[in-house]
Enzyme design. Structure first.
Site, PDB file in Angstrom:
ATOM      1  N   ASP A  44      23.889  95.029  68.020  1.00 19.56           N
ATOM      2  CA  ASP A  44      23.721  94.582  69.541  1.00 19.56           C
ATOM      3  C   ASP A  44      23.596  93.193  69.606  1.00 19.56           C
ATOM      4  OD1 ASP A  44      24.076  97.110  70.617  1.00 19.56           O
ATOM      5  OD2 ASP A  44      21.962  97.509  70.875  1.00 19.56           O
ATOM      6  N   LYS A  66      25.254  94.176  74.547  1.00 17.03           N
ATOM      7  CA  LYS A  66      24.962  94.154  75.909  1.00 17.03           C
ATOM      8  C   LYS A  66      23.912  93.201  76.597  1.00 17.03           C
ATOM      9  CE  LYS A  66      24.825  99.379  75.430  1.00 17.03           C
ATOM     10  NZ  LYS A  66      24.261 100.640  75.631  1.00 17.03           N
ATOM     11  N   GLY A  97      18.131  95.435  68.452  1.00 11.59           N
ATOM     12  CA  GLY A  97      16.986  94.952  68.652  1.00 11.59           C
ATOM     13  C   GLY A  97      15.611  95.584  68.924  1.00 11.59           C
ATOM     14  N   ALA A 128       9.579  95.268  70.900  1.00 11.07           N
ATOM     15  CA  ALA A 128       9.413  93.990  71.524  1.00 11.07           C
ATOM     16  C   ALA A 128       8.096  94.005  72.183  1.00 11.07           C
ATOM     17  CB  ALA A 128      10.316  93.841  72.731  1.00 11.07           C
ATOM     18  N   MET A 179      12.912  94.465  80.230  1.00 10.06           N
ATOM     19  CA  MET A 179      14.108  94.153  81.147  1.00 10.06           C
ATOM     20  C   MET A 179      13.634  94.202  82.485  1.00 10.06           C
ATOM     21  SD  MET A 179      16.267  97.233  79.024  1.00 10.06           S
ATOM     22  CE  MET A 179      15.028  98.266  78.964  1.00 10.06           C
TER      23      MET A 179
END
Length: 251
Positions: A44, A66, A97, A128, A179
């Site tokens: 990715d 993406k 990721g 993350a 996001m």
């Protein structure tokens, strides 16, 4: 052979690997090993060049990255690539990721492999939320601030269901939005209208754990304004733990 077995010599095998949040040193030892052994690496956008360089020079590298509002390769095609490469007898690494099972659609990809009776394993990665906040000096939980944490996607679920804003706002949790930059104004408005004080500290962590990491802090009422100063990838953290950033920052 079960999905937990070692790969056979006659059939392919897929390792679903979480690459971590950005700093290549946060890759797990097992992730390092299977990347080096891979015949095919399907990766990715957020996987660092340093991690990609661990693959064999003979490995086939397939980019399926993406980003917001743009998919280089549709999810259905990614699923098919994994199936085709495994059925051809390859050791395949699907490299994502963060952690593949936290907003990474890893479960969907493994469902497709299972339907084709393809063996696989999962190599977890540091997500993350854990990595970026640690490097920002923001503990997700703290006895004086928050006893629990919730991870929330900034995207509306694919069936259109709304996030349970009232439940989020009534809890004494640290809230971490993945996001969420594009939806920052909506997040701000929903949290405040459901009861979170507009003075609640918040932070946006941009490029978490990478050399170019940047942390923006402010109040919940300033979240959308902070978001205009940030670029993706970025994480939104809402909760009093973010007030510790200036005291605990180290990176």
């Amino acid at each position: 052979m079960t999905a937990h077995s070692s790969p056979s010599t006659s059939r392919g095998f897929v390792s679903l690997v979480g690459a971590g949040p950005g700093d290549p040193d946060l890759l797990t030892v097992k992730g390092y090993r299977v990347i080096q052994q891979a015949d095919v690496v399907v990766y990715d956008r957020l996987v660092s060049p340093e991690i990609l360089s661990l693959a064999s020079t003979k490995a086939e590298m397939i980019y399926v990255g993406k980003k917001l509002d743009y998919h280089c390769v549709p999810q259905e095609q990614i699923n098919q690539i994994l199936v085709d490469k495994a059925l051809a007898g390859n050791k395949v690494v699907r490299l994502k990721g963060g952690d593949s099972f936290i907003f990474g659609r890893g479960g969907e990809e493994l469902e497709e492999l299972a339907e084709h009776d393809i063996d696989f394993e999962v190599v977890p990665g540091i997500t993350a939320a854990a990595g970026a906040t640690a490097y920002a000096g923001i503990p997700l939980t703290h006895r004086d601030h928050a006893q629990s944490v919730q991870f929330i996607t900034g995207h509306i679920q694919k069936d259109g269901r709304e996030i349970e804003w009232h439940s989020l706002a009534q809890s004494n949790n640290t809230l971490v939005f993945y996001m969420g930059l594009k939806q920052s104004g909506y997040i701000e408005q929903q949290l405040m209208s459901n009861g979170i004080d507009q003075q609640m500290p918040c932070a946006i962590i941009e490029n978490g754990t990478r050399r170019e990491q940047r942390v923006l802090t402010g109040k919940l009422s300033e979240l959308s304004e902070l978001a205009t100063q940030a670029v993706s990838p970025a994480l939104i953290v809402v909760g009093s733990v973010t007030s510790l950033h200036h005291k605990l920052k180290w990176f």
